[in-house]
Design an enzyme around this catalytic site. Structure first.
Site, PDB file in Angstrom:
ATOM      1  N   ASP A 208      -7.382  18.012 -16.568  1.00 31.47           N
ATOM      2  CA  ASP A 208      -7.704  16.638 -16.936  1.00 31.47           C
ATOM      3  C   ASP A 208      -7.340  16.482 -18.412  1.00 31.47           C
ATOM      4  OD1 ASP A 208      -8.970  14.275 -17.813  1.00 31.47           O
ATOM      5  OD2 ASP A 208     -10.504  14.423 -16.265  1.00 31.47           O
TER       6      ASP A 208
ATOM      7  N   ARG B   2       0.838  -1.205   0.000  1.00 24.07           N
ATOM      8  CA  ARG B   2       0.000   0.000   0.000  1.00 24.07           C
ATOM      9  C   ARG B   2       0.876   1.260   0.000  1.00 24.07           C
ATOM     10  NH1 ARG B   2      -2.224   2.051   4.385  1.00 24.07           N
ATOM     11  NH2 ARG B   2      -2.589   0.066   5.417  1.00 24.07           N
TER      12      ARG B   2
ATOM     13  N   LYS C  92      -8.627   5.097 -20.198  1.00 21.81           N
ATOM     14  CA  LYS C  92      -9.001   5.465 -21.557  1.00 21.81           C
ATOM     15  C   LYS C  92      -7.815   5.260 -22.516  1.00 21.81           C
ATOM     16  CE  LYS C  92     -12.651   6.525 -19.189  1.00 21.81           C
ATOM     17  NZ  LYS C  92     -12.981   7.843 -18.723  1.00 21.81           N
TER      18      LYS C  92
ATOM     19  N   TYR D 109     -16.158  15.882 -17.122  1.00 19.63           N
ATOM     20  CA  TYR D 109     -16.657  14.510 -17.094  1.00 19.63           C
ATOM     21  C   TYR D 109     -17.753  14.402 -16.015  1.00 19.63           C
ATOM     22  CZ  TYR D 109     -16.701   9.590 -15.781  1.00 19.63           C
ATOM     23  OH  TYR D 109     -17.092   8.315 -15.454  1.00 19.63           O
TER      24      TYR D 109
END
Ligand SMILES: *Cc1c(COP(=O)(O)O)cnc(C)c1O
Length: 402
Positions: free
Chosen positions: A187, A67, A212, A122
Site C-alpha cells: 500500500d 462496467r 488521498k 490502515y
C-alpha cells in the site's frame, strides 16, 4: 506517442494522453456512456468476451458496457502505471474496493486462502482482513516475522510503508525476499509514486487509496492497483463481476491531478519537514513519528524512499485529553479523517480511522495524525502552537454532579 525516457515530472504531465492529438482535443475527454452501440452481434460478442476475461475491447467491437471498460478510466490507468513503473494498473471505486479485488483475485483464483498482513495497516484494511469477510484466513505479523509465518497455501502478503498512522517503515525488498515468490502487495498511499516505487523493489502489486494524494483535493473517492498485465487482467475480471468501478468523472479528476502530483508532494513534504522538526522541540509533544526523525535503522531513506513525505503523527504529553483539546481548537487545520490533500487535516486515529482495529494493535490514545497541506508552514505552526496551548475546558455536567 510520448518519448519513453522522460523524467517523472514530464510523465506526470503527459502520460495517458497519447491519443488526444489524434482525437483533435487538448484536454482529457470524459466519456460518460454507460452503454455503447454494437456494430454487429459477432464482434460485439467478441469484445464482451475479451473484456470479461480482463482484456481490452476488440478493435471493431467497441466498449459494449461501461462496467467492462471505459476510455476515460483507461487513460488514467495507463498514466498511473507509467508513474509506478508497471505494465498496467486497474482503478476501482475506492481504496477498499481495490484491496478487496486484490485479495479476491489472489486467493480465489489460486485456490489458496491464507493471507499474511504486516501490521500496522490502515484501520479499514486491518478490519477487512480481521473480519474474514472474504473467506480468507489472515495472520498478522511483523515484517521480520514473514518468513516464519509463510505457509504452502499463503496466497498474498500485504504491507504498508510508511504505515498508517505510525509512519513505521518496512523494508520492501527484504519482505519480497522472505516471501519466496508469494506475491507482495504494498500500500503506497502515504509515499505516492513520487517518493517510492515498490514495483522496482519486487512488489507484485502497488495499491493506492487514490482518494488521498493522487486526487489531492478532497473531492474523489477511488483506489488503484499498479501491477503486471497478467495480474491486471485478474483484477479486471473481479472488477467486471463485482462492479466496483471508478466513475469516469472521478478518473478525469484523478488524471488531471496527476500533473501536479510531483510539485504538490514536494511542497507538502517541505512544509512537513519543517513542522516535524519544530514539533520535536515542542514541550507538549512526547514523540514525533516522521521518517528519519527517530533515525533510519534499515537505511531506507534514499534507498527505498526518495523523501520523507507529508504525514506526521505525534504523541501528546497530555494524552487523550490534550488530543481532544487540540483537535477541537485548530483553526487552519480541519479536524477530519482522510489525508493527502492541498489543505491540512488533523485526526485522532484510535477514535476514528483505526477504531475497528483490535485493541492490541490499536494506536495509542495519545496519538494524533497530521496531514500537512500547501498552506504557509509558519501559519500551520502558529495554528498548532495555539491549539496545543488551549486550556482545559471544564465540563458543565461534571460541575453539575458535584
Ligand atoms: C484511506 C486509506 C485506504 C482506504 O482507501 P479508501 O479510498 O478510503 O477506500 C487504504 N490504505 C490507506 C493507507 C489509506 O490511508
Amino acid at each position: 506517442m510520448i518519448p519513453p525516457l522522460l523524467q517523472l515530472d514530464s510523465v506526470a504531465v503527459h502520460a495517458g494522453r497519447e491519443d488526444l492529438v489524434e482525437l483533435g482535443v487538448h484536454a482529457l475527454p470524459i466519456d460518460l456512456s454507460s452503454t455503447n452501440p454494437l456494430p454487429d452481434i459477432e464482434t460485439g460478442g467478441l469484445s464482451y468476451e475479451a473484456m470479461a476475461g480482463g482484456g481490452t475491447p476488440h478493435p471493431e467491437g467497441g466498449a459494449v458496457y461501461a462496467r467492462l471498460w471505459n476510455p476515460t478510466v483507461a487513460r488514467f490507468e495507463s498514466a498511473l502505471a507509467r508513474m509506478e513503473h508497471t505494465e498496467d494498473s486497474v482503478a476501482f471505486s475506492s481504496g477498499m474496493a481495490a484491496m478487496t479485488a486484490a485479495i479476491l483475485a489472489t486467493t480465489r483464483e489460486s485456490g489458496r486462502h491464507h493471507v499474511l498482513a504486516v501490521r500496522p495497516l490502515y484501520g479499514g484494511t486491518d478490519h477487512l482482513l480481521a473480519s474474514g469477510l472474504l473467506g480468507t484466513e489472515v495472520r498478522f505479523c511483523t515484517a521480520e516475522g514473514v518468513a516464519a509465518a509463510l505457509r504452502p497455501d499463503t496466497a498474498l502478503i500485504i504491507l504498508e510503508t510508511p504505515a498508517n498512522p505510525t509512519l513505521d517503515l518496512v523494508d520492501i525488498r527484504a519482505v519480497v525476499e522472505a516471501a519466496r515468490g508469494v506475491p507482495v502487495l504494498v500500500d503506497n498511499t502515504f509515499a505516492t509514486p513520487i517518493l517510492q516505487n515498490p514495483a522496482d523493489l519486487g512488489a507484485a502489486m502497488v495499491l493506492h487509496s487514490a482518494t488521498k494524494y493522487l486526487g489531492g483535493h478532497g473531492d474523489v473517492i477511488a483506489g488503484v492497483i499498479a501491477c503486471d498485465r497478467e495480474r491486471a487482467a485478474a483484477l479486471r475480471r473481479v472488477r467486471a463481476v463485482t462492479g466496483a468501478l471508478l466513475h469516469p468523472l472521478g478518473a478525469y479528476l484523478l488524471h488531471r491531478g496527476l500533473a501536479t502530483l510531483p510539485i504538490r508532494v514536494r511542497a507538502q513534504q517541505a512544509n512537513a519537514q519543517r513542522i516535524a522538526a519544530w514539533l520535536s522541540t515542542h514541550p507538549s509533544v512526547a514523540r514525533v513519528h516522521y521518517p528519519g526523525i527517530a533515525g533510519d535503522p534499515h537505511g531506507l531513506l534514499g534507498r527505498q524512499m526518495k523523501g520523507t513525505g507529508a504525514m506526521i503523527s505525534i504523541d501528546l504529553r497530555g494524552g487523550f485529553e490534550q488530543a481532544r483539546r487540540l483537535t477541537s481548537s485548530v483553526g487552519l487545520f480541519t479536524h477530519a479523517v482522510s489525508l493527502g490533500g492541498v489543505d491540512s487535516l488533523i485526526q485522532h486515529p484510535a477514535a476514528l480511522t483505526h477504531r475497528p482495529v483490535a485493541s492490541e494493535a490499536r494506536p495509542a490514545s495519545s496519538l494524533v495524525r497530521l496531514s500537512i497541506g500547501l498552506e504557509d508552514h509558519e501559519d500551520l505552526m502558529a495554528d498548532l502552537d495555539r491549539a496545543l496551548a488551549a486550556p482545559r475546558v471544564s465540563h458543565p455536567l461534571r460541575h453539575h454532579h458535584r
